[in-house]
Motif scaffolding. Structure first.
Motif, PDB file in Angstrom:
ATOM      1  N   VAL A  74      29.093  98.442  10.252  1.00  0.00           N
ATOM      2  CA  VAL A  74      29.723  98.270  11.713  1.00  0.00           C
ATOM      3  C   VAL A  74      30.347  96.947  11.983  1.00  0.00           C
ATOM      4  CG1 VAL A  74      29.132  98.013  14.096  1.00  0.00           C
ATOM      5  CG2 VAL A  74      27.746  99.799  12.657  1.00  0.00           C
ATOM      6  N   CYS A  75      30.077  96.033  11.005  1.00  0.00           N
ATOM      7  CA  CYS A  75      30.821  94.586  11.000  1.00  0.00           C
ATOM      8  C   CYS A  75      31.739  94.480  10.331  1.00  0.00           C
ATOM      9  CB  CYS A  75      29.355  93.752  10.579  1.00  0.00           C
ATOM     10  SG  CYS A  75      27.853  93.931  11.356  1.00  0.00           S
ATOM     11  N   ASN A  76      32.637  95.518  10.040  1.00  0.00           N
ATOM     12  CA  ASN A  76      34.028  95.435   9.573  1.00  0.00           C
ATOM     13  C   ASN A  76      34.000  94.727   8.053  1.00  0.00           C
ATOM     14  OD1 ASN A  76      34.948  96.710  11.678  1.00  0.00           O
ATOM     15  ND2 ASN A  76      35.132  94.812  12.724  1.00  0.00           N
ATOM     16  N   PRO A  77      33.229  95.075   7.098  1.00  0.00           N
ATOM     17  CA  PRO A  77      33.170  94.308   5.878  1.00  0.00           C
ATOM     18  C   PRO A  77      34.253  94.574   4.974  1.00  0.00           C
ATOM     19  CG  PRO A  77      31.918  96.570   5.648  1.00  0.00           C
ATOM     20  CD  PRO A  77      32.092  96.192   7.289  1.00  0.00           C
ATOM     21  N   LYS A  78      34.559  93.356   4.461  1.00  0.00           N
ATOM     22  CA  LYS A  78      36.087  93.408   3.600  1.00  0.00           C
ATOM     23  C   LYS A  78      35.718  92.635   2.257  1.00  0.00           C
ATOM     24  CE  LYS A  78      38.507  92.581   7.862  1.00  0.00           C
ATOM     25  NZ  LYS A  78      37.417  92.431   8.655  1.00  0.00           N
ATOM     26  N   PHE A  79      35.844  93.475   1.413  1.00  0.00           N
ATOM     27  CA  PHE A  79      35.682  92.792  -0.125  1.00  0.00           C
ATOM     28  C   PHE A  79      36.992  92.535  -0.994  1.00  0.00           C
ATOM     29  CE2 PHE A  79      35.578  94.242  -4.685  1.00  0.00           C
ATOM     30  CZ  PHE A  79      34.914  93.373  -5.131  1.00  0.00           C
ATOM     31  N   LEU A  80      36.715  91.317  -1.663  1.00  0.00           N
ATOM     32  CA  LEU A  80      37.830  90.844  -2.413  1.00  0.00           C
ATOM     33  C   LEU A  80      37.047  90.143  -3.618  1.00  0.00           C
ATOM     34  CD1 LEU A  80      40.702  89.720  -2.568  1.00  0.00           C
ATOM     35  CD2 LEU A  80      39.869  87.377  -1.548  1.00  0.00           C
ATOM     36  N   MET A  88      33.971  88.034  -3.054  1.00  0.00           N
ATOM     37  CA  MET A  88      33.890  87.563  -1.756  1.00  0.00           C
ATOM     38  C   MET A  88      33.515  88.831  -0.634  1.00  0.00           C
ATOM     39  SD  MET A  88      36.685  84.573  -1.113  1.00  0.00           S
ATOM     40  CE  MET A  88      35.770  83.852   0.042  1.00  0.00           C
ATOM     41  N   LEU A  89      32.823  88.705   0.505  1.00  0.00           N
ATOM     42  CA  LEU A  89      32.547  89.765   1.343  1.00  0.00           C
ATOM     43  C   LEU A  89      32.694  89.088   2.772  1.00  0.00           C
ATOM     44  CD1 LEU A  89      32.077  92.666   1.557  1.00  0.00           C
ATOM     45  CD2 LEU A  89      29.856  92.010   1.926  1.00  0.00           C
ATOM     46  N   ASP A  90      33.621  89.463   3.440  1.00  0.00           N
ATOM     47  CA  ASP A  90      33.594  88.946   4.970  1.00  0.00           C
ATOM     48  C   ASP A  90      33.180  90.096   5.749  1.00  0.00           C
ATOM     49  OD1 ASP A  90      35.285  87.004   3.634  1.00  0.00           O
ATOM     50  OD2 ASP A  90      36.961  87.299   4.768  1.00  0.00           O
ATOM     51  N   PHE A  91      32.541  89.552   6.944  1.00  0.00           N
ATOM     52  CA  PHE A  91      32.294  90.671   7.972  1.00  0.00           C
ATOM     53  C   PHE A  91      32.076  89.975   9.238  1.00  0.00           C
ATOM     54  CE2 PHE A  91      28.360  89.311   5.497  1.00  0.00           C
ATOM     55  CZ  PHE A  91      27.508  88.968   6.487  1.00  0.00           C
ATOM     56  N   ASP A  92      31.840  90.669  10.334  1.00  0.00           N
ATOM     57  CA  ASP A  92      31.534  90.109  11.602  1.00  0.00           C
ATOM     58  C   ASP A  92      30.217  89.936  12.020  1.00  0.00           C
ATOM     59  OD1 ASP A  92      34.446  89.752  11.977  1.00  0.00           O
ATOM     60  OD2 ASP A  92      34.669  91.643  12.700  1.00  0.00           O
ATOM     61  N   LEU A  93      29.676  88.938  12.688  1.00  0.00           N
ATOM     62  CA  LEU A  93      28.443  89.078  13.469  1.00  0.00           C
ATOM     63  C   LEU A  93      28.272  89.829  14.425  1.00  0.00           C
ATOM     64  CD1 LEU A  93      27.359  85.323  12.734  1.00  0.00           C
ATOM     65  CD2 LEU A  93      26.551  87.358  11.468  1.00  0.00           C
ATOM     66  N   MET A  94      27.008  90.680  14.462  1.00  0.00           N
ATOM     67  CA  MET A  94      26.812  91.533  15.692  1.00  0.00           C
ATOM     68  C   MET A  94      25.618  90.440  16.450  1.00  0.00           C
ATOM     69  SD  MET A  94      26.931  94.243  17.360  1.00  0.00           S
ATOM     70  CE  MET A  94      27.348  95.485  16.317  1.00  0.00           C
ATOM     71  N   LEU A  95      26.103  89.909  17.550  1.00  0.00           N
ATOM     72  CA  LEU A  95      25.388  89.093  18.500  1.00  0.00           C
ATOM     73  C   LEU A  95      25.215  89.567  19.910  1.00  0.00           C
ATOM     74  CD1 LEU A  95      27.278  85.674  17.347  1.00  0.00           C
ATOM     75  CD2 LEU A  95      25.040  86.530  16.452  1.00  0.00           C
ATOM     76  N   VAL A 104      31.710  86.003   8.883  1.00  0.00           N
ATOM     77  CA  VAL A 104      31.011  85.182   7.859  1.00  0.00           C
ATOM     78  C   VAL A 104      31.578  85.524   6.571  1.00  0.00           C
ATOM     79  CG1 VAL A 104      28.797  84.938   6.701  1.00  0.00           C
ATOM     80  CG2 VAL A 104      28.955  85.556   9.154  1.00  0.00           C
ATOM     81  N   GLN A 105      31.874  84.638   5.825  1.00  0.00           N
ATOM     82  CA  GLN A 105      32.615  84.712   4.506  1.00  0.00           C
ATOM     83  C   GLN A 105      31.672  84.424   3.393  1.00  0.00           C
ATOM     84  OE1 GLN A 105      36.081  82.117   5.060  1.00  0.00           O
ATOM     85  NE2 GLN A 105      37.165  83.701   4.895  1.00  0.00           N
ATOM     86  N   PHE A 106      30.868  85.275   2.701  1.00  0.00           N
ATOM     87  CA  PHE A 106      30.087  84.970   1.590  1.00  0.00           C
ATOM     88  C   PHE A 106      30.976  85.187   0.366  1.00  0.00           C
ATOM     89  CE2 PHE A 106      26.430  85.926   4.089  1.00  0.00           C
ATOM     90  CZ  PHE A 106      25.239  85.695   3.409  1.00  0.00           C
ATOM     91  N   GLU A 107      30.563  84.095  -0.543  1.00  0.00           N
ATOM     92  CA  GLU A 107      31.367  83.933  -1.912  1.00  0.00           C
ATOM     93  C   GLU A 107      30.325  84.109  -2.765  1.00  0.00           C
ATOM     94  OE1 GLU A 107      33.669  80.342  -3.885  1.00  0.00           O
ATOM     95  OE2 GLU A 107      34.237  80.930  -1.820  1.00  0.00           O
ATOM     96  N   PHE A 108      30.637  84.999  -3.894  1.00  0.00           N
ATOM     97  CA  PHE A 108      29.593  85.160  -5.064  1.00  0.00           C
ATOM     98  C   PHE A 108      30.351  84.501  -6.221  1.00  0.00           C
ATOM     99  CE2 PHE A 108      28.825  88.027  -1.882  1.00  0.00           C
ATOM    100  CZ  PHE A 108      27.244  88.222  -1.884  1.00  0.00           C
ATOM    101  N   SER A 109      30.033  83.205  -6.818  1.00  0.00           N
ATOM    102  CA  SER A 109      30.747  82.660  -8.053  1.00  0.00           C
ATOM    103  C   SER A 109      29.907  83.068  -9.271  1.00  0.00           C
ATOM    104  CB  SER A 109      30.616  81.261  -7.735  1.00  0.00           C
ATOM    105  OG  SER A 109      31.353  80.942  -6.412  1.00  0.00           O
ATOM    106  N   PRO A 110      30.754  83.666 -10.373  1.00  0.00           N
ATOM    107  CA  PRO A 110      30.117  83.926 -11.450  1.00  0.00           C
ATOM    108  C   PRO A 110      29.591  82.869 -12.352  1.00  0.00           C
ATOM    109  CG  PRO A 110      32.585  84.182 -11.612  1.00  0.00           C
ATOM    110  CD  PRO A 110      32.260  83.630 -10.295  1.00  0.00           C
ATOM    111  N   VAL A 111      28.416  83.148 -12.845  1.00  0.00           N
ATOM    112  CA  VAL A 111      27.700  82.137 -13.783  1.00  0.00           C
ATOM    113  C   VAL A 111      27.748  82.556 -14.945  1.00  0.00           C
ATOM    114  CG1 VAL A 111      25.529  80.791 -14.176  1.00  0.00           C
ATOM    115  CG2 VAL A 111      26.354  81.524 -11.697  1.00  0.00           C
TER     116      VAL A 111
END
Length: 126
Positions: A74-80, A88-95, A104-111
């Protein structure tokens, strides 16, 4: 750290971020904070206090804010996926019962070997 099976990267990232949303909705802020491994590239560690600062800036006052339990879909997730392997995964907050303009922009950095360190790059209005 987050281990990715690489079967469906976007879906795995959505499930990870869904846990973060669920923790916020149940007011389990310490558990939500535990999903964030490191500061972003600007040195900001987006834990509870910074998340609430962004929300208070958005609403422009100190009124009570409730995180709603909802599906991340429901939060319009966008994957990159970036050229360097960063995900990266961006999505809107339900408040307060409504989908907000806060993204919100989550970032997953490879290790190493499908392992990723997780940060929140930013929370902002697009």
């Amino acid at each position: 750290m987050f281990k990715l099976t690489c079967l469906n990267k976007a879906e795995e990232l959505k499930r990870y971020c869904q846990r973060w949303l669920d923790y916020l909705a149940s007011q389990k802020f310490e558990l939500a904070d535990s999903l964030i491994d490191e500061a972003n590239c600007y040195g900001q560690m987006w834990k509870k206090h910074l998340v609430f600062d962004a929300i208070n800036d958005y609403f422009g006052d100190e009124r009570e804010v409730k995180f709603d339990s909802c599906s991340i879909e429901v939060c319009n997730p966008k994957f990159l996926e970036a050229y360097d392997g960063t995900l990266m995964l961006d999505f809107d907050l339900m408040l307060n019962g409504e989908l907000s303009d806060l993204t919100v922009q989550f970032e997953f950095s490879p290790v190493d070997n499908c392992m990723y360190k997780v940060s929140i790059h930013d929370i902002h209005v697009l």
